[in-house]
Design a protein around this motif. Structure first.
Motif, PDB file in Angstrom:
ATOM      1  N   SER A  61       5.067  -7.004   5.779  1.00 18.17           N
ATOM      2  CA  SER A  61       6.041  -6.987   4.682  1.00 18.17           C
ATOM      3  C   SER A  61       6.168  -8.356   4.033  1.00 18.17           C
ATOM      4  O   SER A  61       6.136  -9.392   4.714  1.00 18.17           O
ATOM      5  CB  SER A  61       7.407  -6.556   5.211  1.00 18.17           C
ATOM      6  N   GLY A  62       6.391  -8.321   2.735  1.00 19.54           N
ATOM      7  CA  GLY A  62       6.688  -9.549   1.990  1.00 19.54           C
ATOM      8  C   GLY A  62       7.987 -10.202   2.458  1.00 19.54           C
ATOM      9  O   GLY A  62       8.231 -11.364   2.161  1.00 19.54           O
ATOM     10  N   LEU A  90       0.848  -1.199   0.000  1.00 20.90           N
ATOM     11  CA  LEU A  90       0.000   0.000   0.000  1.00 20.90           C
ATOM     12  C   LEU A  90       0.880   1.244   0.000  1.00 20.90           C
ATOM     13  O   LEU A  90       1.831   1.338   0.787  1.00 20.90           O
ATOM     14  CB  LEU A  90      -0.901  -0.009   1.246  1.00 20.90           C
ATOM     15  N   THR A 135       9.037  -5.053  -1.843  1.00 22.33           N
ATOM     16  CA  THR A 135       8.562  -4.814  -3.210  1.00 22.33           C
ATOM     17  C   THR A 135       9.652  -4.232  -4.108  1.00 22.33           C
ATOM     18  O   THR A 135       9.711  -4.552  -5.301  1.00 22.33           O
ATOM     19  CB  THR A 135       7.369  -3.828  -3.178  1.00 22.33           C
TER      20      THR A 135
HETATM   21  C1  LIG Z   1      -2.005   4.062   4.390  1.00 26.90           C
HETATM   22  C2  LIG Z   1      -0.581   3.620   4.153  1.00 26.90           C
HETATM   23  C3  LIG Z   1       0.186   4.301   3.235  1.00 26.90           C
HETATM   24  C4  LIG Z   1       1.511   3.927   2.995  1.00 26.90           C
HETATM   25  N1  LIG Z   1       2.256   4.630   2.097  1.00 26.90           N
HETATM   26  C5  LIG Z   1       3.540   4.266   1.880  1.00 26.90           C
HETATM   27  C6  LIG Z   1       4.323   5.005   0.951  1.00 26.90           C
HETATM   28  O1  LIG Z   1       3.871   5.957   0.316  1.00 26.90           O
HETATM   29  N2  LIG Z   1       5.610   4.608   0.757  1.00 26.90           N
HETATM   30  C7  LIG Z   1       6.160   3.554   1.435  1.00 26.90           C
HETATM   31  O2  LIG Z   1       7.332   3.261   1.243  1.00 26.90           O
HETATM   32  N3  LIG Z   1       5.422   2.830   2.314  1.00 26.90           N
HETATM   33  C8  LIG Z   1       4.136   3.164   2.546  1.00 26.90           C
HETATM   34  N4  LIG Z   1       3.380   2.454   3.450  1.00 26.90           N
HETATM   35  C9  LIG Z   1       4.006   1.337   4.180  1.00 26.90           C
HETATM   36  C10 LIG Z   1       4.061   0.020   3.401  1.00 26.90           C
HETATM   37  O3  LIG Z   1       2.834  -0.260   2.757  1.00 26.90           O
HETATM   38  C11 LIG Z   1       4.392  -1.141   4.383  1.00 26.90           C
HETATM   39  O4  LIG Z   1       5.584  -0.864   5.076  1.00 26.90           O
HETATM   40  C12 LIG Z   1       4.439  -2.504   3.728  1.00 26.90           C
HETATM   41  O5  LIG Z   1       4.345  -3.481   4.742  1.00 26.90           O
HETATM   42  C13 LIG Z   1       5.713  -2.774   2.925  1.00 26.90           C
HETATM   43  O6  LIG Z   1       5.523  -4.026   2.270  1.00 26.90           O
HETATM   44  P1  LIG Z   1       6.673  -4.814   1.491  1.00 26.90           P
HETATM   45  O7  LIG Z   1       7.857  -4.901   2.413  1.00 26.90           O
HETATM   46  O8  LIG Z   1       6.035  -6.151   1.205  1.00 26.90           O
HETATM   47  O9  LIG Z   1       7.013  -4.053   0.251  1.00 26.90           O
HETATM   48  C14 LIG Z   1       2.056   2.818   3.698  1.00 26.90           C
HETATM   49  C15 LIG Z   1       1.263   2.115   4.606  1.00 26.90           C
HETATM   50  C16 LIG Z   1      -0.050   2.524   4.840  1.00 26.90           C
HETATM   51  C17 LIG Z   1      -0.877   1.748   5.846  1.00 26.90           C
END
Ligand SMILES: Cc1cc2nc3c(=O)[nH]c(=O)nc-3n(C[C@H](O)[C@H](O)[C@H](O)COP(=O)(O)O)c2cc1C
Length: 186
Positions: free
Chosen positions: A83-84, A31, A53
């Motif tokens: 997180s993935g 997200l 990601t």
């Molecule tokens: C509402 C919301 C908005 C988010 N926006 C961002 C963003 O703009 N950039 C970012 O790096 N993470 C953002 N995050 C955090 C990531 O979605 C989160 O850390 C996620 O678990 C990362 O997943 P991954 O490690 O599988 O890529 C946001 C989370 C939420 C709940």
């Protein structure tokens, strides 16, 4: 009278999107609220460097951008909370693969696919510059002229300072400067 509240990151609300990418040959969803427009055919997606990601986006050079609607908000919030690196998020959303090899969320009413044309590394963020390749819109969210009706797409917006999701308000008025230009151009 306005009060100076300091160096607040206050440029909200922003549309909140789920980014889809293949990571280690499986779909991963994240997200993201920090998205923006950088030219008429390219957008920016800002991802913290440690996110899982990023690995897949760097490796495959492609991703999907799925606008969130209220029906999918719980799942979208979930993929923003884990997180993935730790959890397999591949089956959170039903998806279809694009011909360019990126997973696209079936229940998103608007999905953009694109390719990475640049990565601007700034502080702890990978800012991916994405050139748009295809745009898929639920037919029920297109108007009679075939244009996107955002009141039907009904994107969820995010307010970071208050950690809240907002809905879109209605139409306030017509943008006459653009409408008039189109008339005079035709
Ligand atoms: C509402 C919301 C908005 C988010 N926006 C961002 C963003 O703009 N950039 C970012 O790096 N993470 C953002 N995050 C955090 C990531 O979605 C989160 O850390 C996620 O678990 C990362 O997943 P991954 O490690 O599988 O890529 C946001 C989370 C939420 C709940």
């Amino acid at each position: 009278m306005k009060k100076n509240i300091g160096k607040a990151l206050a440029l909200y609300p922003t549309p909140v999107v789920v980014i889809g990418a293949m990571v280690n040959e499986r779909p991963n969803w994240v997200l993201v609220a920090h998205v923006g427009i950088v030219s008429h055919d390219s957008v920016l997606v800002s991802l913290a460097k440690p996110h899982y990601t990023n690995e897949g986006i760097r490796e495959n050079g492609r991703l999907s951008i799925n606008l969130v609607n209220a029906n999918m908000l719980d799942k979208a919030d979930y993929v923003g909370s884990v997180s993935g690196h730790k959890v397999d998020k591949s089956d959170v959303f039903a998806y279809t693969m694009s011909k360019t090899g990126v997973p696209m969320i079936d229940e998103a009413r608007l999905t953009i696919t694109g390719k990475v044309v640049d990565i601007y590394s700034y502080q702890n963020f990978d800012n991916f510059i994405i050139q748009i390749e295809e745009t898929f819109v639920d037919e029920a969210a297109l108007n009679e002229e075939g244009k996107i009706d955002y009141t039907k797409v009904a994107p969820v917006l995010f307010d970071f300072p208050n950690y809240e999701y907002l809905s879109l308000g209605g139409v306030l008025g017509q943008c006459l400067s653009f409408k008039d230009k189109r008339k005079s151009d035709s």
